[in-house]
Design an enzyme around this catalytic site. Structure first.
Site, short mmCIF file in Angstrom:
data_model
loop_
_atom_site.label_atom_id
_atom_site.label_comp_id
_atom_site.label_asym_id
_atom_site.label_seq_id
_atom_site.Cartn_x
_atom_site.Cartn_y
_atom_site.Cartn_z
N LYS A 21 0.84 -1.21 0.00
CA LYS A 21 0.00 0.00 0.00
C LYS A 21 0.87 1.25 0.00
O LYS A 21 0.65 2.18 -0.78
CB LYS A 21 -0.89 -0.06 1.24
CG LYS A 21 -1.84 1.09 1.42
CD LYS A 21 -2.98 0.69 2.33
CE LYS A 21 -2.73 0.99 3.79
NZ LYS A 21 -2.74 2.42 4.11
N GLN A 171 4.75 9.62 6.52
CA GLN A 171 3.84 10.43 5.71
C GLN A 171 4.26 11.90 5.74
O GLN A 171 4.25 12.59 4.71
CB GLN A 171 2.40 10.27 6.20
CG GLN A 171 1.88 8.85 5.99
CD GLN A 171 0.56 8.59 6.68
OE1 GLN A 171 0.10 9.41 7.48
NE2 GLN A 171 -0.05 7.45 6.40
N ASP A 317 1.94 -0.52 12.17
CA ASP A 317 0.78 -1.08 11.47
C ASP A 317 0.53 -2.55 11.82
O ASP A 317 -0.55 -3.07 11.56
CB ASP A 317 0.96 -0.96 9.95
CG ASP A 317 0.91 0.49 9.48
OD1 ASP A 317 0.42 1.35 10.24
OD2 ASP A 317 1.38 0.76 8.36
N ARG A 348 -6.81 2.53 17.86
CA ARG A 348 -6.55 1.08 17.82
C ARG A 348 -6.30 0.48 19.19
O ARG A 348 -6.53 -0.71 19.39
CB ARG A 348 -5.39 0.76 16.86
CG ARG A 348 -5.82 0.90 15.42
CD ARG A 348 -4.78 0.46 14.41
NE ARG A 348 -5.36 0.52 13.07
CZ ARG A 348 -4.66 0.67 11.95
NH1 ARG A 348 -3.34 0.76 12.00
NH2 ARG A 348 -5.27 0.72 10.78
N ARG A 390 -7.36 -2.95 9.59
CA ARG A 390 -6.41 -3.83 10.28
C ARG A 390 -7.06 -4.50 11.49
O ARG A 390 -6.65 -5.58 11.89
CB ARG A 390 -5.14 -3.06 10.67
CG ARG A 390 -4.40 -2.53 9.43
CD ARG A 390 -2.95 -2.27 9.65
NE ARG A 390 -2.43 -1.38 8.62
CZ ARG A 390 -2.04 -1.77 7.39
NH1 ARG A 390 -2.13 -3.03 7.04
NH2 ARG A 390 -1.59 -0.89 6.51
C1 S3P Z 1 2.68 5.09 6.09
C2 S3P Z 1 3.32 5.49 7.22
C3 S3P Z 1 2.87 5.15 8.57
C4 S3P Z 1 1.89 3.99 8.56
C5 S3P Z 1 0.84 4.18 7.51
C6 S3P Z 1 1.46 4.27 6.14
C7 S3P Z 1 3.24 5.48 4.80
O1 S3P Z 1 2.26 6.27 9.17
O2 S3P Z 1 1.32 3.83 9.82
O3 S3P Z 1 -0.07 3.10 7.53
O4 S3P Z 1 2.85 4.89 3.76
O5 S3P Z 1 4.09 6.36 4.77
P1 S3P Z 1 3.12 7.49 9.74
O6 S3P Z 1 3.28 8.49 8.70
O7 S3P Z 1 2.34 8.00 10.90
O8 S3P Z 1 4.45 6.93 10.11
#
Ligand code: S3P
Length: 430
Positions: A21, A171, A317, A348, A390
């Site tokens: 993803k 992110q 995750d 969660r 999840r």
């Molecule tokens: C993700 C980063 C994670 C993860 C999310 C996907 C990504 O979040 O928990 O499901 O694709 O960069 P964070 O940005 O809070 O680390």
């Protein structure tokens, strides 16, 4: 939709999981702003990544799916760095935090204003973490109560920043790097602990001027990206549910093929191995800068342990699946430093605790984690995903190990990352 899950003794056979993803989001966004077409194999099948594709389409970068030798192939028509166009309506990120947060980095640099919204769950997720750095770069962003979607993003000519992130978030790092692609000069992002590095790898792969040192990433704006052929590895975070189920169900022997093994994502495997899980890597190779391999797992009662600090951030995750595993482990599982779990698709910590308690499993929660004692049995129960993909999948795993049939309400939430999950689970469970 309610799913019924019957108890099983094993997971058996060879399984592959849908495209990762995180990587699919990045390829969809970067291919859209690259020059020329990109051909993407094994793009994620879940709703979240389709939200990203739809947003890029609204911004003028179209795509189509086709079949090649029985494989689904995605072609994204790149518009070049300055080719996106003002959308006719507001963008809808659906349930996807990755879409709204990362795409905001690109929207911050456009010569138009975009509104981006999402579903009820996304409307409660914190956005100040991206609003702050992107505003410092020159964009103007309005949000509900200053921090919740919808976001109204007025793009600008961005200037580079040197940004020390207060939260470890891939992110946020990605949003700043994507904005940095458009800024004149060098943008620097410093991370408190290492987070997944798919954005850095994908940017380098498509031709960006980027350099990476431990916990410091530098990008120089202006280098054009070029579209190419990309292969998405299987999603280890989806495979996690099968790995955990195979460990718990006593006669299991399972192979998971073509799964992403990027070291910034494999903290789950490190933890499981350190707790005694017999997980073997049968094959490994590198494609588009990402490691892909095949795993074998056999049933085994793991020791349990404590997850905290940088490890928590690295396997955030996978914690719903690990909570289920913790209850069957010898010594139980303690999770600390996980307050981020409170602001995921659901809280969660609360939704894990609620479902475990319905199964007569003890759990103590704290503000930033929980403790699940080991050696517990799952009692058959009516479970609920609360709309969180999840949670739906983690409790399908618990249900397989229960003493009778369980139901899972709102199980369709699994479609956010893994629409085929329940069908695949049934095909390998016996
Ligand atoms: C993700 C980063 C994670 C993860 C999310 C996907 C990504 O979040 O928990 O499901 O694709 O960069 P964070 O940005 O809070 O680390």
């Amino acid at each position: 939709m309610t799913e019924t899950v019957s108890p099983a003794r094993s997971l058996h056979g060879v399984v592959s999981v849908p495209g990762d993803k995180s990587i699919s989001h990045r390829y969809a966004m970067l291919a859209a702003i690259a020059q020329g077409d990109s051909t993407i194999y094994n793009f994620a099948t879940g709703a979240d990544c389709h939200s990203t594709l739809a947003c890029m389409g609204e911004l003028g970068a179209g795509h189509e799916f086709s079949e090649q030798d029985g494989r689904r192939v995605l072609t994204v028509h790149g518009r070049g760095p300055n080719g996106l166009t003002e959308p006719k309506r507001r963008l809808d990120a659906g349930n996807s935090g990755s879409t709204i947060r990362m795409l905001s980095g690109i929207l911050a640099a456009q010569p138009f204003t975009t509104t981006i919204c999402g579903d009820e769950s996304l409307a409660r997720r914190p956005m100040a973490r991206i609003i702050q750095p992107l505003s410092r770069m020159g964009a103007q962003i309005q949000a509900k109560d200053g921090q919740f979607p919808p976001l109204i993003i007025q793009g600008a000519e961005l200037h580079p920043i040197d940004y020390a992130m207060p939260v470890a978030s891939a992110q946020v790092k990605s949003a700043v790097l994507l904005a940095g692609l458009y800024a004149k000069g060098e943008t620097i992002v410093r991370e408190p602990t290492a987070t997944r590095d798919h954005t850095e790898i994908a940017l380098a792969e498509l031709g960006a001027d980027i350099s990476v040192e431990p916990r410091v990433v530098k990008i120089r704006g202006g280098a054009p990206l070029t579209g190419k052929t990309l292969i998405v590895p299987g999603d280890l975070s989806s495979a996690a549910f099968f790995l955990v189920a195979a460990l718990i169900l006593p006669e299991s022997d399972l192979i998971v093929s073509n799964v992403g093994l990027n070291p910034t994502r494999t903290a789950l495997l490190d933890f499981l191995r350190s707790a005694g899980a017999p997980i073997k890597v049968l094959h490994i190779e590198q494609i588009n800068g990402e490691l892909i391999g095949t795993l074998q797992v056999r049933a085994s009662r793991i020791d349990g342990g404590t997850i905290q600090g940088a490890t928590t951030a690295a396997l955030i995750d996978e914690i719903p699946a690990l909570a289920v595993l913790g209850a069957t482990s010898k010594n139980g599982l303690t999770v600390r430093d996980a307050s981020e779990l409170r602001v995921k698709e659901t809280d969660r910590i609360a939704t894990i605790a609620e479902n475990l308690r319905r199964m007569n499993v003890q759990i103590e929660t704290t503000a930033d984690g929980f403790n699940v004692p080991g050696g517990q049995q799952f009692r058959a129960a009516e479970l609920d995903s609360y709309g969180d993909h999840r949670i739906a999948m983690a409790f399908a795993v618990a249900a397989l190990a229960a003493d009778g049939r369980c139901t899972i309400q709102n199980a369709e939430a699994a479609c956010v990352s893994y629409p085929e999950f329940f069908a695949v689970l049934r095909s390998i469970a016996a």
